[in-house]
Write an enzyme that holds these catalytic residues in place. Structure first.
Site, PDB file in Angstrom:
ATOM      1  N   CYS A 139      38.941 -40.554  24.851  1.00 52.23           N
ATOM      2  CA  CYS A 139      37.576 -40.394  24.330  1.00 52.23           C
ATOM      3  C   CYS A 139      37.134 -41.659  23.604  1.00 52.23           C
ATOM      4  O   CYS A 139      37.518 -41.891  22.450  1.00 52.23           O
ATOM      5  CB  CYS A 139      37.531 -39.174  23.412  1.00 52.23           C
ATOM      6  SG  CYS A 139      35.925 -38.898  22.661  1.00 52.23           S
ATOM      7  N   CYS A 142      35.089 -41.005  20.440  1.00 58.20           N
ATOM      8  CA  CYS A 142      35.913 -40.540  19.312  1.00 58.20           C
ATOM      9  C   CYS A 142      36.701 -41.691  18.701  1.00 58.20           C
ATOM     10  O   CYS A 142      36.803 -41.811  17.481  1.00 58.20           O
ATOM     11  CB  CYS A 142      36.924 -39.488  19.769  1.00 58.20           C
ATOM     12  SG  CYS A 142      36.209 -38.174  20.739  1.00 58.20           S
ATOM     13  N   ASP A 143      37.294 -42.531  19.540  1.00 57.85           N
ATOM     14  CA  ASP A 143      38.313 -43.457  19.044  1.00 57.85           C
ATOM     15  C   ASP A 143      37.949 -44.933  19.157  1.00 57.85           C
ATOM     16  O   ASP A 143      38.670 -45.777  18.626  1.00 57.85           O
ATOM     17  CB  ASP A 143      39.641 -43.209  19.790  1.00 57.85           C
ATOM     18  CG  ASP A 143      40.176 -41.807  19.501  1.00 57.85           C
ATOM     19  OD1 ASP A 143      39.944 -41.313  18.378  1.00 57.85           O
ATOM     20  OD2 ASP A 143      40.798 -41.204  20.388  1.00 57.85           O
TER      21      ASP A 143
END
Ligand SMILES: Cc1cc2nc3c(=O)[nH]c(=O)nc-3n(C[C@H](O)[C@H](O)[C@H](O)COP(=O)(O)OP(=O)(O)OC[C@H]3O[C@@H](n4cnc5c(N)ncnc54)[C@H](O)[C@@H]3O)c2cc1C
Length: 313
Positions: A139, A142-143
């Site tokens: 992701c 997300c990261d």
């Protein structure tokens, strides 16, 4: 013979969507029963750092956040249980769901929040660094932030891979994109976007041989060109896998409308499926955003839709 139990609201799945639906349904006196499935707490329990969920200025670990969501739902009386749905019959006014083949739950409303599972390459080295939180991710949104001004590698050739590569290019010094064959699967416009981005290097006909590292964190990727056989190492601190997700919808096949990849279809901005009284929320019906906050928001919508459906009966 199975035990038969009658409930007003059955929630299947315990990610941010399911727990948020449980909070709202419990506060609306719907006495929700929620089955957690094989992964209590959902996908976020596999990550150490969640920095983008509102309300946590210092960030929070995924497991801790999910325990708090569970506690919040239980505070209002949601009945949270172990067990997973193995079979459903959604055809009648009363919906039937079998739990572990032993309990048969008869529900006025069913909220499906069974999520989706990210696909990985399943190389032992990839799984090693994924399990340590040492630089493998599925992701970018997300990261990606954790890899600002660093060099990363992304694997994938579809629209999502292109979108994630472009997202990473705005944060990272360099993005190397590995495409297994000689063609992208993405739309022309998405392919052009990555091709026209200066700090994205595309390697066609290239597969990942191994994720390299020092045992704790990723330091590079060893890749091989399928055509020439050339093997080389690309320095990178992050390895992003963007080869798709599988929505957890097998048990609903033939009953609920799905798209060609198995995502549940819902009506407009609502959580309504093609069957009255059955609602879907979170990643199981959202292949575009796939975030904890969007899953939680749609869990709220599903509980409100379920409550209005009950009120209208
Ligand atoms: C490694 C990783 C890191 C991430 N980091 C972030 C982040 O930092 N920020 C962010 O916003 N998002 C992040 N995400 C994405 C986020 O986790 C998802 O968008 C979110 O969890 C989706 O929530 P959900 O409730 O729809 O489903 P999920 O979290 O996928 O939960 C699905 C639930 O359904 C249950 N289930 C499945 N089948 C059945 C069944 N048959 N019967 C009963 N239960 C069943 C499972 O046990 C699980 O509890 C990350 C994802 C991953 C994989």
């Amino acid at each position: 013979m199975s035990n038969i139990e009658r409930v007003k609201c059955l929630i299947i799945g315990s990610g941010p969507a399911g727990y948020t639906a449980a909070i709202y349904a419990a506060r609306a006196n719907m006495n929700p029963v929620l089955y957690q499935g094989m992964q209590p707490g959902g996908q976020l329990t596999t990550t150490n750092e969640v920095e983008n969920f509102p309300g946590y200025p210092e960030g929070v670990t995924g497991p801790e956040m999910m325990m708090q969501l569970q506690a919040q739902a239980q505070r209002f009386g949601a009945d949270i249980r172990d067990g997973w749905a193995t079979k459903v019959d959604l055809s009648g006014d009363v919906k039937k769901v079998w739990i572990n083949e032993t309990t048969e739950v008869h529900a006025d409303t069913v909220i499906i929040s069974t999520g989706a599972t990210a696909k990985y390459l399943n190389l032992p080295s990839e799984q090693h660094y994924l399990s340590l939180g040492g630089g493998v991710s599925a992701c970018a949104v997300c990261d990606g932030f954790f890899y600002r001004n660093q060099e990363v590698v992304i694997v994938g050739a579809g629209d999502s891979a292109c979108e994630e590569a472009h997202y990473l290019s705005q944060l990272c010094k360099k993005v190397t994109m590995l495409v297994r064959s000689e063609k992208f699967r993405a739309s022309v416009i998405m392919e052009e976007r990555v091709r026209n981005t200066e700090n994205i290097e595309i390697l066609m006909n290239t597969v990942t041989e191994e994720v390299l590292g020092d045992g704790n964190v990723v330091t590079g990727i060893r890749v091989k060109n399928n055509e020439t056989g050339e093997v080389k190492e690309i320095p990178a601190t992050g390895f992003f896998v963007a080869i798709g997700h599988k929505p957890n919808t097998d048990i609903f096949k033939g009953q609920l409308n799905m798209d060609e990849t198995g995502y549940l279809l819902t009506e407009g901005k609502t959580s309504k499926t093609n069957i009255p009284g059955v609602f879907a929320c979170g990643d199981v019906q959202d292949k575009d955003y796939r975030q904890a906050i969007t899953a939680a928001g749609s869990g709220c919508i599903a509980a409100l839709d379920a409550e209005r459906y009950m009120a209208s009966k």
